[in-house]
Design a protein around this motif. Structure first.
Motif, short mmCIF file in Angstrom:
data_model
loop_
_atom_site.label_atom_id
_atom_site.label_comp_id
_atom_site.label_asym_id
_atom_site.label_seq_id
_atom_site.Cartn_x
_atom_site.Cartn_y
_atom_site.Cartn_z
N LYS A 84 -1.35 -1.75 7.80
CA LYS A 84 -2.56 -2.25 7.12
C LYS A 84 -2.70 -3.76 7.28
N LYS A 85 -1.60 -4.46 7.23
CA LYS A 85 -1.64 -5.92 7.36
C LYS A 85 -2.14 -6.34 8.74
N ILE A 86 -1.60 -5.75 9.77
CA ILE A 86 -1.99 -6.14 11.12
C ILE A 86 -3.41 -5.68 11.44
N VAL A 87 -3.79 -4.50 10.97
CA VAL A 87 -5.14 -4.01 11.21
C VAL A 87 -6.17 -4.90 10.52
N ASN A 88 -5.90 -5.27 9.30
CA ASN A 88 -6.83 -6.17 8.60
C ASN A 88 -6.98 -7.49 9.34
N SER A 102 -11.51 0.87 19.70
CA SER A 102 -12.16 2.01 19.06
C SER A 102 -12.90 2.87 20.07
N ALA A 103 -13.59 2.22 20.99
CA ALA A 103 -14.32 2.96 22.02
C ALA A 103 -13.38 3.78 22.88
N LYS A 104 -12.21 3.27 23.13
CA LYS A 104 -11.25 3.98 23.97
C LYS A 104 -10.56 5.12 23.22
N TYR A 105 -10.12 4.88 22.01
CA TYR A 105 -9.28 5.85 21.31
C TYR A 105 -10.00 6.76 20.31
N ASP A 106 -11.20 6.42 19.94
CA ASP A 106 -11.97 7.30 19.06
C ASP A 106 -13.45 7.17 19.41
N PRO A 107 -13.81 7.53 20.64
CA PRO A 107 -15.18 7.32 21.10
C PRO A 107 -16.24 8.06 20.29
N GLU A 108 -15.88 9.17 19.70
CA GLU A 108 -16.84 9.93 18.90
C GLU A 108 -16.79 9.56 17.42
N GLY A 109 -15.86 8.70 17.05
CA GLY A 109 -15.76 8.26 15.66
C GLY A 109 -15.35 9.35 14.69
N GLN A 110 -14.67 10.37 15.17
CA GLN A 110 -14.36 11.51 14.31
C GLN A 110 -13.31 11.24 13.25
N TYR A 111 -12.52 10.17 13.41
CA TYR A 111 -11.49 9.86 12.42
C TYR A 111 -11.88 8.70 11.51
N GLN A 112 -13.00 8.12 11.75
CA GLN A 112 -13.42 6.90 11.07
C GLN A 112 -13.42 7.02 9.54
N LYS A 113 -13.99 8.06 9.00
CA LYS A 113 -14.08 8.23 7.56
C LYS A 113 -12.70 8.29 6.91
N HIS A 114 -11.79 9.03 7.53
CA HIS A 114 -10.44 9.17 6.98
C HIS A 114 -9.66 7.84 7.07
N ILE A 115 -9.86 7.13 8.15
CA ILE A 115 -9.18 5.84 8.32
C ILE A 115 -9.70 4.84 7.30
N ASP A 116 -11.01 4.79 7.11
CA ASP A 116 -11.58 3.88 6.12
C ASP A 116 -11.00 4.15 4.73
N TRP A 118 -8.17 5.64 3.98
CA TRP A 118 -6.74 5.29 3.98
C TRP A 118 -6.54 3.78 3.88
N MET A 119 -7.31 3.03 4.62
CA MET A 119 -7.16 1.57 4.61
C MET A 119 -7.49 0.98 3.24
N ASN A 120 -8.34 1.61 2.47
CA ASN A 120 -8.73 1.10 1.16
C ASN A 120 -7.82 1.57 0.02
#
Length: 122
Positions: A84-88, A102-116, A118-120
């Protein structure tokens, strides 16, 4: 955002089948990476297939999909904190690199909601 997942793996190593990733990176000096643009950029270049990968960076790269899909569920508490520290840091200071990762590893954004979410979490 999905971009948070990209460097989740910076602090863990390949260990499929274990409840937690090995703790060999629990004491990884995240502050050293954050303070040193050269080191941080070398990790980013490796993840983008644009530069040399150290053995650690190669391990990280190999497990990105697992970390992304599980939102760091196999990370130890220390690894989660460091991730979390390095990502922030990168999100706020290197947004162009985050966009590329992000474009390379999650081009469809399918994990975005879960990551957001988790980060919070604290």
């Amino acid at each position: 955002m999905a971009k948070y997942c990209i460097l989740l793996a910076l602090l863990v190593t390949v260990a499929y089948g274990l409840d937690y990733y090995p703790n060999k990176y629990d004491n990884f000096d995240v502050d050293r990476v954050i303070r040193n643009n050269r080191i941080l950029n070398s990790y980013i270049r490796c993840l983008l297939d644009e530069g040399y990968c150290t053995p650690e960076a190669r391990e990280i790269k190999d497990m990105l999909a697992d970390v992304l899909q599980t939102t760091c569920s196999k990370c130890t508490p220390k690894q989660r904190m460091n991730v979390k520290k390095i990502v922030n840091h990168i999100t706020t200071r290197k947004p162009k690199e985050w966009a590329r990762l992000s474009a390379k590893y999650d081009p469809e954004g399918q994990y975005q909601k879960h990551i957001d979410k988790w980060m919070n979490m604290n």
